[in-house]
Scaffold this motif. Structure first.
Motif, short mmCIF file in Angstrom:
data_model
loop_
_atom_site.label_atom_id
_atom_site.label_comp_id
_atom_site.label_asym_id
_atom_site.label_seq_id
_atom_site.Cartn_x
_atom_site.Cartn_y
_atom_site.Cartn_z
N TRP A 29 -6.53 14.79 -0.24
CA TRP A 29 -6.39 14.11 1.03
C TRP A 29 -6.33 15.16 2.14
N LEU A 30 -7.01 14.93 3.24
CA LEU A 30 -7.05 15.87 4.36
C LEU A 30 -6.58 15.15 5.62
N LEU A 31 -5.49 15.63 6.22
CA LEU A 31 -4.99 15.06 7.47
C LEU A 31 -5.49 15.88 8.64
N ARG A 32 -6.10 15.17 9.62
CA ARG A 32 -6.64 15.83 10.80
C ARG A 32 -6.03 15.20 12.06
N HIS A 33 -5.93 16.01 13.10
CA HIS A 33 -5.33 15.60 14.37
C HIS A 33 -6.32 15.89 15.48
N GLY A 55 0.82 -1.21 0.00
CA GLY A 55 0.00 0.00 0.00
C GLY A 55 0.85 1.25 0.00
N GLN A 56 0.16 2.40 -0.06
CA GLN A 56 0.85 3.68 0.00
C GLN A 56 0.59 4.33 1.35
N TRP A 57 1.62 5.02 1.86
CA TRP A 57 1.58 5.55 3.21
C TRP A 57 2.06 6.99 3.23
N LEU A 58 1.34 7.82 3.97
CA LEU A 58 1.79 9.18 4.25
C LEU A 58 2.84 9.12 5.34
N VAL A 59 4.01 9.72 5.08
CA VAL A 59 5.09 9.79 6.06
C VAL A 59 5.52 11.24 6.16
N ASP A 60 5.61 11.76 7.39
CA ASP A 60 5.95 13.17 7.59
C ASP A 60 6.70 13.32 8.91
N VAL A 61 7.99 13.68 8.83
CA VAL A 61 8.77 13.94 10.04
C VAL A 61 9.03 15.45 10.19
N GLY A 75 -11.01 7.95 5.34
CA GLY A 75 -11.73 7.66 6.56
C GLY A 75 -10.95 6.87 7.59
N ILE A 76 -9.69 6.56 7.31
CA ILE A 76 -8.92 5.77 8.26
C ILE A 76 -8.54 6.63 9.47
N GLU A 77 -8.63 6.03 10.65
CA GLU A 77 -8.17 6.68 11.87
C GLU A 77 -6.97 5.91 12.41
N LEU A 98 -7.53 10.50 8.28
CA LEU A 98 -7.31 10.89 6.89
C LEU A 98 -8.65 10.84 6.15
N GLU A 99 -9.03 11.99 5.59
CA GLU A 99 -10.31 12.11 4.90
C GLU A 99 -10.08 12.70 3.51
#
Length: 300
Positions: free
Chosen positions: A179-183, A137-143, A159-161, A171-172
């Motif tokens: 793609w929208l990243l929420r915290h 799969g593909q993954w968002l990675v951010d350091v 929709g994954i939490e 991620l929505e």
């Protein structure tokens, strides 16, 4: 290897990552990593966590009159040998190069920072992130998103939490189709940034880096910034204010005396500046303290 393959390999190295000059052993010592180096999802998680524990987010080079450079030699000198930190363009470029050397399939992406703004707001591109293909799969990675970012890869699924220890992410898809990243913070879900699947390259990051490190409206030009993305506690220094974050709790605010700033950077962020940089930073910090005092007097 054919001439065509050599040309393709050279283009990839120039356009995306500078893997050949990378001192991998020195980087692994810097982040105190002794785990597996196989290109697996488990190793990717462990590497991301180790990097975030060791390398703070900061703009002190800009705050003290220096330049931010993204060539690999400059990144290794600053983040590895001098044990400094950096912001997104520096950290994710270095981390992407490490992952590429280890055999991960990794591409650059560029995000539109929201930091609480509504997801239908069009903000400019300017935040470097990574897309890693691993485990089918593909993954968002951010350091490189300061103290609020994910500590582990997040699967690119709508929709994954994801729970990274006690920190939560979602991620929505945004109204704009990104793609929208929420915290999740103590007061609810917080929009971090949105991004597309379009690849971005070092040339793109160089242009964005120049803008964010020189434009007078950039927060990295206007502010002193240092942040740490910890497993149990997160720190955010802005000028002479330090905020401490814990999962599900409102942040604690601490005001710092200008003279104490170098000590705070050493003790809380592991950042030690060269003497001339420390002098420049203290000069700027004292100027901020004077302006704050004058503002308080005018307000009384």
């Amino acid at each position: 290897m054919t001439a065509t393959t050599l040309l393709q390999s050279d283009f990839h190295d120039r356009a995306q990552w500078e893997t050949s000059p990378l001192d991998l052993d020195a980087y692994l010592v810097r982040i105190d990593y002794r785990g597996s180096l196989a290109p697996t999802l488990e190793a990717l998680r462990d590497l991301q966590r180790a990097h975030l524990e060791a390398v703070p987010f900061e703009n002190l080079e800009i705050a003290t009159g220096g330049e931010i450079r993204l060539d690999l030699e400059s990144l290794q000198d600053k983040l590895v040998r001098r044990r400094r930190g950096g912001y997104c363009h520096e950290q994710n470029t270095l981390f992407g190069t490490v992952l590429d050397r280890l055999g991960f399939v990794v591409e650059g992406r560029s995000a539109r920072i929201l930091m609480g703004d509504a997801a239908d707001k069009v903000t400019p591109l300017g935040h470097t992130i990574l897309n890693v293909t691993v485990a089918g799969g593909q993954w968002l990675v951010d350091v490189g998103v300061g103290n609020v970012g994910p500590r582990e890869p997040i699967s690119l699924e709508e929709g994954i939490e994801a729970r990274h220890g006690r920190w939560e992410y979602r991620l929505e898809r945004s109204p704009l189709g990104y793609w929208l990243l929420r915290h999740r913070r103590h007061d609810g879900w917080f929009n971090l940034y949105q991004f597309s699947d379009e690849p971005y390259y070092r040339a793109d990051f160089e242009e964005q880096n120049y803008l964010v490190s020189h434009h007078p409206a950039s927060p990295f030009v206007r502010r002193i910034v240092a942040q740490h993305n910890g497993a149990e506690m997160r720190l955010a220094l802005t000028d002479l204010e330090l905020k401490v974050f814990r999962p599900g709790e409102a942040p604690e605010l601490h005001r710092i005396d200008a003279d104490a700033l170098p000590q705070v950077l050493r003790e809380r962020f592991g950042l030690v500046l060269a003497p001339e940089q420390e002098t420049a930073l203290l000069r700027r910090a004292k100027s901020l303290a004077e302006m704050s005092s004058e503002g308080e007097q005018l307000g009384t």
